[in-house]
Write a protein that holds these residues in place. Structure first.
Motif, PDB file in Angstrom:
ATOM      1  N   TYR A  23      55.895  36.907  38.225  1.00  0.00           N
ATOM      2  CA  TYR A  23      55.854  37.324  36.820  1.00  0.00           C
ATOM      3  C   TYR A  23      54.653  36.710  36.094  1.00  0.00           C
ATOM      4  CZ  TYR A  23      60.660  39.090  37.296  1.00  0.00           C
ATOM      5  OH  TYR A  23      61.780  39.773  37.669  1.00  0.00           O
ATOM      6  N   ILE A  24      54.411  35.424  36.326  1.00  0.00           N
ATOM      7  CA  ILE A  24      53.263  34.761  35.701  1.00  0.00           C
ATOM      8  C   ILE A  24      51.961  35.399  36.180  1.00  0.00           C
ATOM      9  CG2 ILE A  24      51.969  32.576  35.627  1.00  0.00           C
ATOM     10  CD1 ILE A  24      54.394  32.611  33.785  1.00  0.00           C
ATOM     11  N   GLY A  25      51.879  35.695  37.476  1.00  0.00           N
ATOM     12  CA  GLY A  25      50.680  36.330  38.028  1.00  0.00           C
ATOM     13  C   GLY A  25      50.408  37.688  37.404  1.00  0.00           C
ATOM     14  N   VAL A  26      51.457  38.497  37.250  1.00  0.00           N
ATOM     15  CA  VAL A  26      51.294  39.819  36.631  1.00  0.00           C
ATOM     16  C   VAL A  26      50.860  39.674  35.177  1.00  0.00           C
ATOM     17  CG1 VAL A  26      52.521  41.897  35.872  1.00  0.00           C
ATOM     18  CG2 VAL A  26      52.863  41.034  38.173  1.00  0.00           C
ATOM     19  N   ILE A  27      51.499  38.777  34.451  1.00  0.00           N
ATOM     20  CA  ILE A  27      51.169  38.594  33.029  1.00  0.00           C
ATOM     21  C   ILE A  27      49.734  38.101  32.865  1.00  0.00           C
ATOM     22  CG2 ILE A  27      51.675  37.176  30.993  1.00  0.00           C
ATOM     23  CD1 ILE A  27      54.669  37.338  31.889  1.00  0.00           C
ATOM     24  N   LEU A  28      49.350  37.074  33.625  1.00  0.00           N
ATOM     25  CA  LEU A  28      48.001  36.522  33.487  1.00  0.00           C
ATOM     26  C   LEU A  28      46.916  37.503  33.918  1.00  0.00           C
ATOM     27  CD1 LEU A  28      48.466  32.819  34.663  1.00  0.00           C
ATOM     28  CD2 LEU A  28      48.165  33.672  32.333  1.00  0.00           C
ATOM     29  N   SER A  29      47.155  38.223  35.022  1.00  0.00           N
ATOM     30  CA  SER A  29      46.137  39.184  35.446  1.00  0.00           C
ATOM     31  C   SER A  29      46.040  40.356  34.470  1.00  0.00           C
ATOM     32  CB  SER A  29      46.406  39.678  36.872  1.00  0.00           C
ATOM     33  OG  SER A  29      47.644  40.314  36.958  1.00  0.00           O
ATOM     34  N   THR A  30      47.163  40.755  33.896  1.00  0.00           N
ATOM     35  CA  THR A  30      47.147  41.834  32.900  1.00  0.00           C
ATOM     36  C   THR A  30      46.419  41.403  31.634  1.00  0.00           C
ATOM     37  OG1 THR A  30      49.229  42.718  33.749  1.00  0.00           O
ATOM     38  CG2 THR A  30      48.590  43.380  31.530  1.00  0.00           C
ATOM     39  N   VAL A  31      46.741  40.230  31.136  1.00  0.00           N
ATOM     40  CA  VAL A  31      46.106  39.749  29.903  1.00  0.00           C
ATOM     41  C   VAL A  31      44.610  39.538  30.108  1.00  0.00           C
ATOM     42  CG1 VAL A  31      45.990  37.790  28.295  1.00  0.00           C
ATOM     43  CG2 VAL A  31      48.201  38.756  28.923  1.00  0.00           C
ATOM     44  N   SER A  32      44.237  38.877  31.216  1.00  0.00           N
ATOM     45  CA  SER A  32      42.805  38.650  31.445  1.00  0.00           C
ATOM     46  C   SER A  32      42.076  39.967  31.704  1.00  0.00           C
ATOM     47  CB  SER A  32      42.587  37.671  32.603  1.00  0.00           C
ATOM     48  OG  SER A  32      43.058  38.207  33.816  1.00  0.00           O
ATOM     49  N   GLY A  33      42.729  40.910  32.364  1.00  0.00           N
ATOM     50  CA  GLY A  33      42.132  42.221  32.586  1.00  0.00           C
ATOM     51  C   GLY A  33      41.959  42.994  31.285  1.00  0.00           C
ATOM     52  N   LYS A  55      35.205  35.328  35.876  1.00  0.00           N
ATOM     53  CA  LYS A  55      35.670  34.291  36.796  1.00  0.00           C
ATOM     54  C   LYS A  55      37.176  34.070  36.677  1.00  0.00           C
ATOM     55  CE  LYS A  55      31.215  32.046  36.769  1.00  0.00           C
ATOM     56  NZ  LYS A  55      30.398  31.048  36.136  1.00  0.00           N
ATOM     57  N   LEU A  56      37.679  34.016  35.445  1.00  0.00           N
ATOM     58  CA  LEU A  56      39.109  33.794  35.225  1.00  0.00           C
ATOM     59  C   LEU A  56      39.940  34.926  35.834  1.00  0.00           C
ATOM     60  CD1 LEU A  56      41.359  32.121  33.870  1.00  0.00           C
ATOM     61  CD2 LEU A  56      41.068  33.583  31.859  1.00  0.00           C
ATOM     62  N   HIS A  57      39.554  36.166  35.574  1.00  0.00           N
ATOM     63  CA  HIS A  57      40.279  37.310  36.111  1.00  0.00           C
ATOM     64  C   HIS A  57      40.213  37.322  37.645  1.00  0.00           C
ATOM     65  CE1 HIS A  57      42.221  41.198  35.831  1.00  0.00           C
ATOM     66  NE2 HIS A  57      41.270  41.767  36.556  1.00  0.00           N
TER      67      HIS A  57
END
Length: 160
Positions: A23-33, A55-57
């Motif tokens: 869940y954290i991975g999906v949220i962080l990749s979605t937000v950074s994307g 770099k973050l994404h």
């Protein structure tokens, strides 16, 4: 005399820590994307100005691929053999593969193919989020059905 209540089946269920990381991975990749999309495609900043977000994404994406890979060992194998949530699970895998393919082309491709990969990555990323939510919802609904019918489950020799 009390009747024994059968505990719900935990076969195919992800561990709590793995679910949390997913869940954290999906949220962080979605937000950074989304941040990257807004900065590059809406505001039209140059790639040089976006160094931090790129770099973050990328780092988040790499870590999330590891988390997804861990799900294949237990969750995906067991659920396929139990025929649970196959359509949405398959769509989820297809979206993941499209994202991986677009990442490779974004990294190595130039010119026209790079632009097409960018568009494919945006579409696949959007579908990934949508399919992920549907996969969870349908999985939770089908869980009730499978819990009633799991007194004996033949997993064809798979160790769980």
């Amino acid at each position: 005399m009390k009747q024994k209540v059968q505990a719900p089946s935990q076969i195919g269920k992800m561990a709590g820590w793995h679910k949390f990381l997913t869940y954290i991975g999906v949220i962080l990749s979605t937000v950074s994307g989304l941040m990257w999309f807004i900065a590059e495609d809406v505001i039209e900043l140059s790639l040089h100005d976006l160094g931090y977000w790129v770099k973050l994404h990328g780092v988040i994406g790499h870590l999330f691929l590891i988390i997804l890979g861990m799900a294949f060992y237990h969750h995906v194998q067991v659920c396929i053999r139990m025929k649970k949530n196959l359509v949405m699970g398959s769509l989820f895998i297809v979206c993941s593969l499209l994202l991986i393919a677009s990442i490779l082309v974004l990294f190595y491709g130039r010119g026209f193919i790079h632009q097409q990969a960018h568009l494919m990555h945006l579409i696949a990323g959007s579908l990934f989020c949508f399919v992920f939510i549907l996969h969870i919802q349908i999985g939770r609904k089908s869980k009730r059905v499978h819990q009633k019918n799991t007194s004996v489950v033949d997993l064809e020799g798979l160790k769980v």
